[in-house]
Design a protein around this motif. Sequence first.
Motif, PDB file in Angstrom:
ATOM      1  N   GLU A  67      -4.291 -14.296   1.011  1.00 14.57           N
ATOM      2  CA  GLU A  67      -5.697 -13.321   1.136  1.00 14.57           C
ATOM      3  C   GLU A  67      -5.022 -12.153   1.636  1.00 14.57           C
ATOM      4  N   ILE A  68      -4.195 -12.310   2.847  1.00 16.85           N
ATOM      5  CA  ILE A  68      -3.876 -11.246   3.729  1.00 16.85           C
ATOM      6  C   ILE A  68      -3.065 -10.500   3.028  1.00 16.85           C
ATOM      7  N   LEU A  69      -1.914 -11.153   2.237  1.00 16.21           N
ATOM      8  CA  LEU A  69      -1.128 -10.531   1.612  1.00 16.21           C
ATOM      9  C   LEU A  69      -1.612  -9.425   0.328  1.00 16.21           C
ATOM     10  N   PHE A  70      -2.752  -9.717  -0.236  1.00 13.12           N
ATOM     11  CA  PHE A  70      -3.187  -8.862  -1.186  1.00 13.12           C
ATOM     12  C   PHE A  70      -4.616  -8.390  -0.898  1.00 13.12           C
ATOM     13  N   HIS A  71      -4.897  -8.197   0.605  1.00 15.84           N
ATOM     14  CA  HIS A  71      -5.954  -7.542   1.041  1.00 15.84           C
ATOM     15  C   HIS A  71      -6.082  -6.089   0.717  1.00 15.84           C
ATOM     16  N   GLY A  72      -7.379  -5.839   0.188  1.00 19.38           N
ATOM     17  CA  GLY A  72      -7.552  -4.294  -0.117  1.00 19.38           C
ATOM     18  C   GLY A  72      -6.944  -3.871  -1.491  1.00 19.38           C
ATOM     19  N   ILE A  73      -6.374  -4.721  -2.184  1.00 18.35           N
ATOM     20  CA  ILE A  73      -5.484  -4.378  -3.502  1.00 18.35           C
ATOM     21  C   ILE A  73      -6.435  -4.947  -4.519  1.00 18.35           C
ATOM     22  N   PRO A  74      -6.979  -4.318  -5.283  1.00 20.11           N
ATOM     23  CA  PRO A  74      -7.869  -4.413  -6.699  1.00 20.11           C
ATOM     24  C   PRO A  74      -7.038  -5.206  -7.683  1.00 20.11           C
ATOM     25  N   LEU A  75      -6.997  -6.579  -7.558  1.00 18.94           N
ATOM     26  CA  LEU A  75      -6.348  -7.217  -8.373  1.00 18.94           C
ATOM     27  C   LEU A  75      -6.575  -7.145  -9.911  1.00 18.94           C
ATOM     28  N   ASP A  76      -7.893  -6.687 -10.035  1.00 18.18           N
ATOM     29  CA  ASP A  76      -8.011  -6.318 -11.528  1.00 18.18           C
ATOM     30  C   ASP A  76      -7.566  -5.059 -12.188  1.00 18.18           C
ATOM     31  N   GLN A  77      -6.965  -4.413 -11.138  1.00 17.26           N
ATOM     32  CA  GLN A  77      -6.278  -3.028 -11.771  1.00 17.26           C
ATOM     33  C   GLN A  77      -4.853  -2.803 -11.657  1.00 17.26           C
TER      34      GLN A  77
ATOM     35  N   HIS B 182       0.958  -1.188   0.067  1.00 17.85           N
ATOM     36  CA  HIS B 182       0.037  -0.112   0.071  1.00 17.85           C
ATOM     37  C   HIS B 182       0.878   1.161  -0.042  1.00 17.85           C
ATOM     38  N   TYR B 183       1.882   1.254   0.826  1.00 18.75           N
ATOM     39  CA  TYR B 183       2.783   2.216   0.785  1.00 18.75           C
ATOM     40  C   TYR B 183       3.599   2.557  -0.321  1.00 18.75           C
ATOM     41  N   LEU B 184       3.992   1.703  -1.310  1.00 19.49           N
ATOM     42  CA  LEU B 184       4.676   1.857  -2.518  1.00 19.49           C
ATOM     43  C   LEU B 184       3.549   2.202  -3.539  1.00 19.49           C
ATOM     44  N   LEU B 185       2.506   1.791  -3.528  1.00 17.94           N
ATOM     45  CA  LEU B 185       1.502   2.147  -4.473  1.00 17.94           C
ATOM     46  C   LEU B 185       1.069   3.627  -4.458  1.00 17.94           C
ATOM     47  N   GLY B 186       1.136   4.126  -3.045  1.00 16.35           N
ATOM     48  CA  GLY B 186       0.616   5.148  -2.850  1.00 16.35           C
ATOM     49  C   GLY B 186       1.788   6.393  -3.147  1.00 16.35           C
ATOM     50  N   HIS B 187       2.934   5.861  -3.320  1.00 13.24           N
ATOM     51  CA  HIS B 187       4.204   6.876  -3.631  1.00 13.24           C
ATOM     52  C   HIS B 187       4.506   6.514  -5.206  1.00 13.24           C
ATOM     53  N   GLY B 188       3.710   6.187  -5.915  1.00  9.58           N
ATOM     54  CA  GLY B 188       3.768   6.125  -7.426  1.00  9.58           C
ATOM     55  C   GLY B 188       4.282   4.907  -8.108  1.00  9.58           C
ATOM     56  N   MET B 189       4.401   3.973  -7.369  1.00 11.33           N
ATOM     57  CA  MET B 189       4.610   2.547  -7.976  1.00 11.33           C
ATOM     58  C   MET B 189       3.795   1.982  -8.765  1.00 11.33           C
ATOM     59  N   THR B 190       3.892   1.615 -10.057  1.00 12.18           N
ATOM     60  CA  THR B 190       2.934   1.105 -10.957  1.00 12.18           C
ATOM     61  C   THR B 190       2.529  -0.193 -10.850  1.00 12.18           C
ATOM     62  N   GLY B 191       3.293  -1.126 -10.305  1.00 11.08           N
ATOM     63  CA  GLY B 191       2.958  -2.342 -10.260  1.00 11.08           C
ATOM     64  C   GLY B 191       3.442  -3.152  -9.022  1.00 11.08           C
ATOM     65  N   LEU B 192       3.126  -4.276  -8.459  1.00 10.31           N
ATOM     66  CA  LEU B 192       3.594  -4.909  -7.325  1.00 10.31           C
ATOM     67  C   LEU B 192       4.502  -6.022  -7.788  1.00 10.31           C
TER      68      LEU B 192
ATOM     69  N   LEU C  36      17.864  -6.291   3.801  1.00 11.69           N
ATOM     70  CA  LEU C  36      16.594  -6.004   2.941  1.00 11.69           C
ATOM     71  C   LEU C  36      16.570  -4.316   3.092  1.00 11.69           C
ATOM     72  N   PRO C  37      16.101  -3.593   2.083  1.00 13.37           N
ATOM     73  CA  PRO C  37      16.128  -2.038   2.337  1.00 13.37           C
ATOM     74  C   PRO C  37      15.530  -1.390   3.189  1.00 13.37           C
ATOM     75  N   THR C  38      16.080  -0.123   3.692  1.00 10.80           N
ATOM     76  CA  THR C  38      15.315   0.774   4.741  1.00 10.80           C
ATOM     77  C   THR C  38      14.250   1.488   3.676  1.00 10.80           C
ATOM     78  N   GLU C  39      13.270   2.072   4.382  1.00 12.11           N
ATOM     79  CA  GLU C  39      12.292   2.992   3.508  1.00 12.11           C
ATOM     80  C   GLU C  39      12.874   4.114   2.715  1.00 12.11           C
ATOM     81  N   GLU C  40      14.002   4.708   3.474  1.00  7.39           N
ATOM     82  CA  GLU C  40      14.609   5.842   2.638  1.00  7.39           C
ATOM     83  C   GLU C  40      15.196   5.258   1.455  1.00  7.39           C
ATOM     84  N   ALA C  41      16.101   4.361   1.731  1.00  8.53           N
ATOM     85  CA  ALA C  41      16.853   3.941   0.475  1.00  8.53           C
ATOM     86  C   ALA C  41      16.006   3.297  -0.604  1.00  8.53           C
ATOM     87  N   ALA C  42      14.899   2.587  -0.250  1.00  6.45           N
ATOM     88  CA  ALA C  42      13.924   2.105  -1.282  1.00  6.45           C
ATOM     89  C   ALA C  42      13.476   3.525  -1.996  1.00  6.45           C
ATOM     90  N   THR C  43      13.146   4.301  -1.282  1.00  7.75           N
ATOM     91  CA  THR C  43      12.591   5.684  -1.992  1.00  7.75           C
ATOM     92  C   THR C  43      13.465   6.228  -2.944  1.00  7.75           C
TER      93      THR C  43
END
Lengths: 150, 340, 560
Positions: free
Chosen positions: C150-160, C103-113, C375-382
Amino acid sequence: MARKIRVLVGKAGLDGHDRGAKVVASAMRDAGFEVIYTGLHQTPEMIVQAAVQEDVDAVALSILSGAHMTLFPRVLELMREKGLKDVLLTGGGIIPKEDMEALRKQGVGDLFGPGTTTGAIIDYVRGWVAKHRAPAGAAGAAPARTGTSR
Amino acid sequence: MSAAPRGAAAPASKASPPTRPTPPPLAGEILKGDPRSLARGMTLVENGTPEAEALLDAVYGKKPAAPRVGFTGPPGAGKSTLVAEYARLLRSQGHTVGVIAVDPTSPFTGGAILGDRVRMGEHATDGKVFIRSMATRGSLGGLAARTAELAELLDAWGSETTLIETVGVGQSELDVAETADTTIVVLTPESGDAIQTLKAGLMEIADVLVLNKADNPGADQMTAALRSSLAFRPQGGFKPPIVRTIATERKGIEELHAAIAEHRAWAVRPEQAARLRKERVRSRLRHAVREGLLDSWAARQGLESWIEAAADQVLAGGVSPYRAARDVIERMTRHGGNAS
Amino acid sequence: MAETRAETKVKRAPAAPPGHAPAALSPADGSRPGIPPETLSGIPIEPLYTEKDLPEDLDHRMMPPGEFPYLRGLHPGMYRARLWTMRQFAGYGSAAHTNERFHYLLGHGMTGLSTAFDMPTLMGYDADHPMSLGEVGREGVAVSTLDDMEILFHGIPLDQVTTSMTINAPAIILLAMYVAVAEKNGIPPDKLGGTVQADMLKEFIAQKEWIIPPRPSVKICVDMIEWCAEHMPKWNSISISGYHIREAGATAAQELAFTLADGIGYVEECVKRGMDVDVFAPRLSFFWDVHNDFFEEIAKFRAGRKIWAEVMRDRFHAKNPRSLMLRTHAQTAGVSLTAQQPLNNVARVAIQALAAVLGGTQSLHTNSMDETLALPTEEAATVALRTQQIIAYETGVTATPDPLGGSYFVEALTAEIEKEALGYIRRIDEMGGIVVAVEKGYPQKEIADSAYRFQQQVERGERVIVGVNKFQAENEEITIPVLKIDPEIERGQIDRVRAVRARRPKERHAQAMSALRDACMSTKNLMPFVLDAVRAEATLGEICDVFREAYGVYREPAVF
């Protein structure tokens, strides 16, 4: 007859990145060692039984998965149980300094992080073996050394 | 599948027996089945230390000699997998198994990568399978110099069948024929070239022929080719069965076991057994005496320094290596002492 | 008794007097001393390139992007029309944690999971298996059950949203779980877009995450390709990968060759099964590494498209233009990042990402600077994501497709690397194809040799790694961040798996497993049976155990 240094090189746990382990094994071969390469997906039990059977001077593990604080101590424990107190446990991978220190206190040897040259590892093992391992040929009795592998 | 103990005991004699040195404590531990002692004993023997002889002497004949099954053949034939699967079958029958896996020493660096354990992961925590990797250390015959001695230590430890896997570069596979009771030559449908170049050697030493990866194309042709080349073997000897296996799928292993048993049955027939046993002992003696002579003589006479001097001469262009070698031998025989 | 040194003669170049380069390494053309200028693959580089170096078939090569042989790019206009997908890998800990990250990455402009799984999941073990000890949730997300998915993709519209799952040996199970989760949310499989890596050949060659031997593994990959061709037309059923082959030590030419050879192998198996090449080929996708040698990487991308287009048209007689297009994801080279002076990695990644864009990638993951160590920190990933956005929006390189087309150097290099790759592919053909070559250990040996050679070059100082063997920091303390994975994650995961096993309807589960077992003994496509098992709440480990029983457990030969 010249004494050959025998080293077990392997990877414990599920991680399959063996580029480093293979490069180190090749370098050790080129330095005149006999490398017992046990490959991937080794459990601590498998590693130690191999170390016993092959009468190795050192066990070198490559651990990149982050599970080193579980795996190294377990291997060390089994080595002691099976009477391998005079065998070096070393290795490398992605291991923070604090963890290297903690493991050293438990009796693990030097561990090598990213950027280490194969030369450094080979020199270390050679030096350790020259200092701690009785030349193969000490009659019957176990070497008098006990305690940690340092 | 156990063989008769070596060296039948001498009848009790009224004269006092010759005094023997106290056996080393390691011998006792090995005879009790301690793997660590076995491993350390193997190292002593491999390195040719002074203690090795006493150790071998102390354990020789104390337990029945395990039948030795040698596996040879060109690289890539699947020897390691076959050995692992055969060990599995033997284990399922309750046998204790010894394995010696030989890999080549680099002639340039003196080091070696001994990787045969990788295929034997299944046995890696089984206390009744003892696997030892050996490097050839310069030996050219497909085995290491001390493979037979290590097999003797395995006997003392309690192995009931010892599997020996050779280097398999096909340079010369004679060693394995001398050391193993049954020699398995492992080929695949692609081994055509290997057979052409090694025909004489491989075919003559095979007691059992295995065609591994038998599901690969060309298996039928290869089987026919093998059968026809076997027809050229001298009559009266054992006719090696041809066994088809797919070791990675565990197929054909029972048949291999049966073929080995077939060979064993032939080999223990009185007329064969005595001959083979004597041949084995003769060969061991020849080896041991030659090596012992050369080693002690070489050490005493300073062979290395003679050779060093001769090498300089040859390189300076004064003399051929053959002439130089003759000179060294003559001088050593006559003079002794170090090169002047 | 110390080991005698007499036997340890390692071959080295003779030592040069100080101030002089060794004679063999001093090129006569006025170049700086060091190894002769050559690419990382060993392709020699001329002191100057002119029009004489342009390949003879330039007209054929210079067909516009969107036209055969696609050397200049897959689509007319390329990024002028549409940017590449910015797809950053994510996944650690529990499914709930990863869902948060998504959800964080989608919110920051990433276009695919893009999903990373933990080692036990990758290797087909449930969290409570002894082999999983200490590794649950460590290098990715732990998924053992449909519940987890199910938990992994909770709230994510898989058709979009499109989802890439980096999973191989148990890929068929994860794919089935994804389909089942979508199903539960009322989304049919034909609406789902994304990729499952599912390239087992490269596992045997390089990454070594396997369960069963090569032949049955390939069979299952083909099952997925077949099923997706029929039921999931928007889904890329395989990501034929060069990344891992490269990371294991292959050169760029070897990466190109072995990956394309893998592709050829899969297509052959599909065709053998009677599939129409034009039905499944449009959904085959690729995955390249992007390493340091800037122009070589660009050449590699371009050559790859040309070779694949020609192979598909000439060897497999594909007619659909989309069957001829090598669509690729790319990731900057993890192996090139250093633990020493990690900030330098930001520069490395930026340059590598630029090469991927100039090479014409369809999708890109940029590594975080601290990714060597943990595994990367959030800052580095950004920062990594921003690197792509800067290239896309600030540099202007997207304004026209294949901007380097026609460059003397780039065209010559593209032709050269193409030639080398074709040489390897020919050799593999002569051996009987890639599966045989893999069983013989051929690509594995080539890779081991290249890796060893590279390390020797580095240790001799012939290859410079900034901050490591040159320009080192004084008394640098490498701080490897200790990413403490909460042991509760492993504990929680084990409890969850056990709970599922306890409460699921026993009868349905037993039936599904029995049907799966039977299917494994046949040549039937396993996907429907795995789907049933997954719907019956069979765990990942249980299904993999059925595979292990049926096909055997693979053990590799030691190839050096």
